[in-house]
Design a protein around this motif. Structure first.
Motif, mmCIF file in Angstrom:
data_model
loop_
_atom_site.group_PDB
_atom_site.id
_atom_site.type_symbol
_atom_site.label_atom_id
_atom_site.label_comp_id
_atom_site.label_asym_id
_atom_site.label_seq_id
_atom_site.Cartn_x
_atom_site.Cartn_y
_atom_site.Cartn_z
ATOM 1 N N ILE A 15 -4.435 43.137 14.054
ATOM 2 C CA ILE A 15 -5.657 43.871 13.732
ATOM 3 C C ILE A 15 -6.855 42.975 14.036
ATOM 4 O O ILE A 15 -6.933 41.839 13.554
ATOM 5 C CB ILE A 15 -5.691 44.295 12.248
ATOM 6 C CG1 ILE A 15 -4.547 45.272 11.949
ATOM 7 C CG2 ILE A 15 -7.036 44.926 11.890
ATOM 8 C CD1 ILE A 15 -4.648 46.594 12.666
ATOM 9 N N LYS A 16 -7.797 43.468 14.809
ATOM 10 C CA LYS A 16 -8.985 42.695 15.151
ATOM 11 C C LYS A 16 -10.185 43.258 14.405
ATOM 12 O O LYS A 16 -10.448 44.459 14.431
ATOM 13 C CB LYS A 16 -9.247 42.719 16.656
ATOM 14 C CG LYS A 16 -10.494 41.918 17.080
ATOM 15 C CD LYS A 16 -10.607 41.809 18.587
ATOM 16 C CE LYS A 16 -9.595 40.817 19.140
ATOM 17 N NZ LYS A 16 -9.811 40.541 20.591
ATOM 18 N N VAL A 17 -10.929 42.365 13.760
ATOM 19 C CA VAL A 17 -12.071 42.754 12.934
ATOM 20 C C VAL A 17 -13.323 42.048 13.445
ATOM 21 O O VAL A 17 -13.309 40.830 13.673
ATOM 22 C CB VAL A 17 -11.846 42.361 11.452
ATOM 23 C CG1 VAL A 17 -13.045 42.759 10.598
ATOM 24 C CG2 VAL A 17 -10.570 43.006 10.923
ATOM 25 N N LEU A 18 -14.399 42.793 13.610
ATOM 26 C CA LEU A 18 -15.704 42.221 13.923
ATOM 27 C C LEU A 18 -16.549 42.275 12.667
ATOM 28 O O LEU A 18 -16.773 43.345 12.111
ATOM 29 C CB LEU A 18 -16.390 43.011 15.053
ATOM 30 C CG LEU A 18 -15.598 43.155 16.354
ATOM 31 C CD1 LEU A 18 -16.419 43.941 17.374
ATOM 32 C CD2 LEU A 18 -15.213 41.789 16.924
ATOM 33 N N GLU A 19 -16.996 41.122 12.210
ATOM 34 C CA GLU A 19 -17.788 41.053 10.981
ATOM 35 C C GLU A 19 -19.251 40.768 11.302
ATOM 36 O O GLU A 19 -19.578 39.730 11.885
ATOM 37 C CB GLU A 19 -17.247 39.965 10.058
ATOM 38 C CG GLU A 19 -18.069 39.786 8.786
ATOM 39 C CD GLU A 19 -17.925 38.418 8.162
ATOM 40 O OE1 GLU A 19 -18.962 37.796 7.856
ATOM 41 O OE2 GLU A 19 -16.771 37.959 7.976
ATOM 42 N N LYS A 24 -30.300 42.445 25.545
ATOM 43 C CA LYS A 24 -29.435 43.285 26.385
ATOM 44 C C LYS A 24 -28.070 42.638 26.582
ATOM 45 O O LYS A 24 -27.030 43.296 26.477
ATOM 46 C CB LYS A 24 -30.116 43.532 27.733
ATOM 47 C CG LYS A 24 -29.364 44.487 28.639
ATOM 48 C CD LYS A 24 -30.142 44.756 29.910
ATOM 49 C CE LYS A 24 -29.388 45.736 30.818
ATOM 50 N NZ LYS A 24 -30.157 46.005 32.074
ATOM 51 N N GLN A 25 -28.085 41.322 26.842
ATOM 52 C CA GLN A 25 -26.819 40.628 27.071
ATOM 53 C C GLN A 25 -25.977 40.580 25.797
ATOM 54 O O GLN A 25 -24.774 40.840 25.830
ATOM 55 C CB GLN A 25 -27.079 39.210 27.569
ATOM 56 C CG GLN A 25 -25.781 38.428 27.824
ATOM 57 C CD GLN A 25 -26.048 36.977 28.199
ATOM 58 O OE1 GLN A 25 -27.137 36.468 27.968
ATOM 59 N NE2 GLN A 25 -25.052 36.313 28.767
ATOM 60 N N GLY A 26 -26.625 40.243 24.671
ATOM 61 C CA GLY A 26 -25.891 40.163 23.414
ATOM 62 C C GLY A 26 -25.278 41.487 23.020
ATOM 63 O O GLY A 26 -24.137 41.548 22.549
ATOM 64 N N LEU A 47 -20.539 45.059 22.523
ATOM 65 C CA LEU A 47 -19.863 46.315 22.845
ATOM 66 C C LEU A 47 -18.527 46.061 23.539
ATOM 67 O O LEU A 47 -17.571 46.821 23.360
ATOM 68 C CB LEU A 47 -20.765 47.192 23.712
ATOM 69 C CG LEU A 47 -21.990 47.778 22.994
ATOM 70 C CD1 LEU A 47 -22.910 48.475 23.993
ATOM 71 C CD2 LEU A 47 -21.557 48.746 21.907
ATOM 72 N N LYS A 48 -18.464 45.006 24.317
ATOM 73 C CA LYS A 48 -17.199 44.651 24.961
ATOM 74 C C LYS A 48 -16.169 44.265 23.906
ATOM 75 O O LYS A 48 -14.988 44.651 23.995
ATOM 76 C CB LYS A 48 -17.424 43.485 25.935
ATOM 77 C CG LYS A 48 -16.197 43.123 26.758
ATOM 78 C CD LYS A 48 -15.842 44.242 27.735
ATOM 79 C CE LYS A 48 -14.677 43.825 28.623
ATOM 80 N NZ LYS A 48 -14.257 44.935 29.524
ATOM 81 N N GLU A 97 -17.846 56.285 20.197
ATOM 82 C CA GLU A 97 -17.769 56.797 21.571
ATOM 83 C C GLU A 97 -17.033 55.811 22.460
ATOM 84 O O GLU A 97 -16.302 56.200 23.364
ATOM 85 C CB GLU A 97 -19.175 57.052 22.109
ATOM 86 C CG GLU A 97 -19.908 58.217 21.445
ATOM 87 C CD GLU A 97 -19.203 59.544 21.696
ATOM 88 O OE1 GLU A 97 -18.736 59.755 22.836
ATOM 89 O OE2 GLU A 97 -19.101 60.347 20.754
ATOM 90 N N ARG A 98 -17.244 54.550 22.216
ATOM 91 C CA ARG A 98 -16.564 53.513 22.993
ATOM 92 C C ARG A 98 -15.135 53.286 22.519
ATOM 93 O O ARG A 98 -14.267 52.914 23.299
ATOM 94 C CB ARG A 98 -17.327 52.190 22.874
ATOM 95 C CG ARG A 98 -18.665 52.210 23.574
ATOM 96 C CD ARG A 98 -18.965 50.838 24.109
ATOM 97 N NE ARG A 98 -20.122 50.889 24.984
ATOM 98 C CZ ARG A 98 -20.196 50.232 26.123
ATOM 99 N NH1 ARG A 98 -19.175 49.522 26.560
ATOM 100 N NH2 ARG A 98 -21.286 50.281 26.857
ATOM 101 N N ASN A 99 -14.937 53.486 21.213
ATOM 102 C CA ASN A 99 -13.623 53.195 20.629
ATOM 103 C C ASN A 99 -13.339 54.204 19.521
ATOM 104 O O ASN A 99 -13.673 53.972 18.364
ATOM 105 C CB ASN A 99 -13.606 51.761 20.075
ATOM 106 C CG ASN A 99 -12.260 51.364 19.513
ATOM 107 O OD1 ASN A 99 -11.366 52.199 19.351
ATOM 108 N ND2 ASN A 99 -12.102 50.084 19.202
ATOM 109 N N PRO A 100 -12.714 55.332 19.861
ATOM 110 C CA PRO A 100 -12.460 56.383 18.860
ATOM 111 C C PRO A 100 -11.567 55.930 17.705
ATOM 112 O O PRO A 100 -11.583 56.539 16.635
ATOM 113 C CB PRO A 100 -11.772 57.478 19.677
ATOM 114 C CG PRO A 100 -12.165 57.221 21.099
ATOM 115 C CD PRO A 100 -12.270 55.730 21.201
ATOM 116 N N GLY A 101 -10.810 54.875 17.908
ATOM 117 C CA GLY A 101 -9.917 54.402 16.860
ATOM 118 C C GLY A 101 -10.568 53.429 15.896
ATOM 119 O O GLY A 101 -9.916 52.934 14.980
ATOM 120 N N LEU A 102 -11.853 53.174 16.082
ATOM 121 C CA LEU A 102 -12.538 52.157 15.288
ATOM 122 C C LEU A 102 -12.753 52.601 13.845
ATOM 123 O O LEU A 102 -13.199 53.711 13.566
ATOM 124 C CB LEU A 102 -13.898 51.848 15.921
ATOM 125 C CG LEU A 102 -14.677 50.684 15.311
ATOM 126 C CD1 LEU A 102 -13.989 49.363 15.622
ATOM 127 C CD2 LEU A 102 -16.114 50.671 15.842
#
Length: 391
Positions: free
Chosen positions: A24-28, A92-94, A99-100, A129-134
């Motif tokens: 499982i990957k988590v972004l905090e 923009k870059q960040g 999003l990646k 929209e980018r990741n429906p499973g999020l």
């Protein structure tokens, strides 16, 4: 005799060595306590938590004392088992790099004020929209909706707002703040439960969803006895000091030497307690015949118990109470409690090696699984330590 393990046994041992949330990957995107505490709970169970921090300063808790070789001890405790990436989400870059990361993530944890992520173009609707499973998990002061949603909220403020502070301290004294961040920690725990619930639901629904809690909801939900009293007669619960709202006697008492805790929560405990304390005459006293009557007449009961317990030292009473099975105990300071054999045997104190702080200790996990390992895999990250590795 050495027996070679089968391929299936090797695979099973390999799986048992992993945490329950391995994979499982988590972004905090969170600071202070509530959000990071939730992410720590997930990381402890094997999730790969990537902490997204602001350039230059990172999480505000990095500046909170006390320090070990310049590193914040509080920050290190509830940011263990994470990796740190510095991103400017306003650039923009960040934003593109974030999003990646979202595309390969399972969970996002954030504790900005409601609407802040949307203004960055990174709200739930945009990310799903980018990741429906999020699973998109949020903590705020007062919740995402309602007239107070845009107000900032700290634990201090919500302890007062939810009524907790009005319940704490001596009955005839000013409101007291609980010295632990109870709303923050409870909100972090509730969000953890919400995330795990949403991940389970994802296996059935095939999609992620938004999970939300707040310090307001956490503070209110902790007041079980108090809410029951309000719902029963509409009156505001009073401060009780050491007394319990629904059980008596159930509090701190002073002995000949120091203080002990005694919890007489059952009628048979009451009978045994009176015998031990030399108060057998109270068993037949109509004022104290039942728990409800003892609660109603607690102000008359406490002085009688205090007078009896003052005749002997605490060791005398604790030995007899323990033998009778009546819950009781010493009152320890935190340093003593953390070094007690009970805490050590339950692995509630663990060792950590930090690249700057060196050898330190951290709290262990409060729950254990029989077949999945929860452990300290890495110390709290340095600011941006994993940028090159992850970006």
């Amino acid at each position: 005799m050495y027996t070679k393990s089968t391929e299936a046994e090797v695979l099973e041992m390999s799986e048992l060595a992993k945490g329950a949330l391995d994979g499982i990957k988590v972004l905090e995107l969170a600071t202070f306590i509530a959000g990071p505490y939730c992410a720590m709970m997930l990381a402890d169970q094997g999730a790969d938590v990537i902490k997204i921090e602001r350039p230059g300063v990172g999480d505000e808790n990095r500046t909170e004392p006390p320090f070990i070789n310049g590193e914040s001890a509080p920050f290190m405790l509830w940011n263990r088992n994470k990796r740190s990436v510095v991103l400017d989400l306003k650039s923009k870059q960040g934003k593109a790099q974030f999003l990646k990361l979202v595309e390969g993530a399972d969970v996002v944890v954030e504790n900005f004020r409601p609407g802040a992520m949307e203004r960055l173009g990174l709200g739930y609707d945009a990310l799903k929209e980018r990741n429906p499973g999020l699973v998109y998990a949020s903590i705020s002061g007062y919740g995402r909706t309602g007239e107070m949603s845009q107000r900032g909220g700290f634990d201090l403020v919500l302890q007062g707002f939810t009524g907790l502070m009005a319940l704490t301290g001596p009955a005839d004294h000013v409101p007291h703040r609980l010295p632990i961040p109870v709303c923050d920690i409870a909100a972090g725990l509730y969000l953890t439960v919400g995330v795990l619930t949403a991940l389970q639901a994802r296996t059935r629904l095939g999609r992620g969803q938004r999970v939300e809690t707040s310090l307001l909801e956490a503070g209110l939900s902790l007041q079980l006895y108090e809410a029951a009293a309000v719902f029963s007669d509409g009156t505001a619960p009073k401060k009780l000091g050491q007394k319990h709202r629904g059980v008596a006697p159930y509090q701190v008492f002073c002995t000949q030497t120091d203080h002990i805790t005694v919890g007489v929560a059952q009628q048979n405990f009451w009978n045994h307690f009176c015998e031990i304390a030399g108060l057998s005459g109270l068993v037949g006293d109509p004022r104290f015949a039942s728990n409800a009557k003892r609660v109603a007449n607690i102000d008359e009961l406490v002085p009688l118990i205090e007078e009896a317990l003052a005749k002997h030292p605490s060791t005398y009473w604790l030995e007899r109470l323990d033998k009778a099975g009546i819950p009781s105990g010493v009152i320890q300071t935190t340093d003593v409690a953390l070094s007690h054999p009970a805490a050590l045997e339950r692995r509630m104190v663990l060792d950590v090696e930090h690249p700057i702080a060196g050898h330190t200790k951290t709290l262990g996990m409060a729950f254990k699984l029989s077949d999945s390992v929860a452990d300290i895999r890495r110390p709290a990250p340095l600011l941006g330590q994993h940028n090159e590795e992850l970006l």
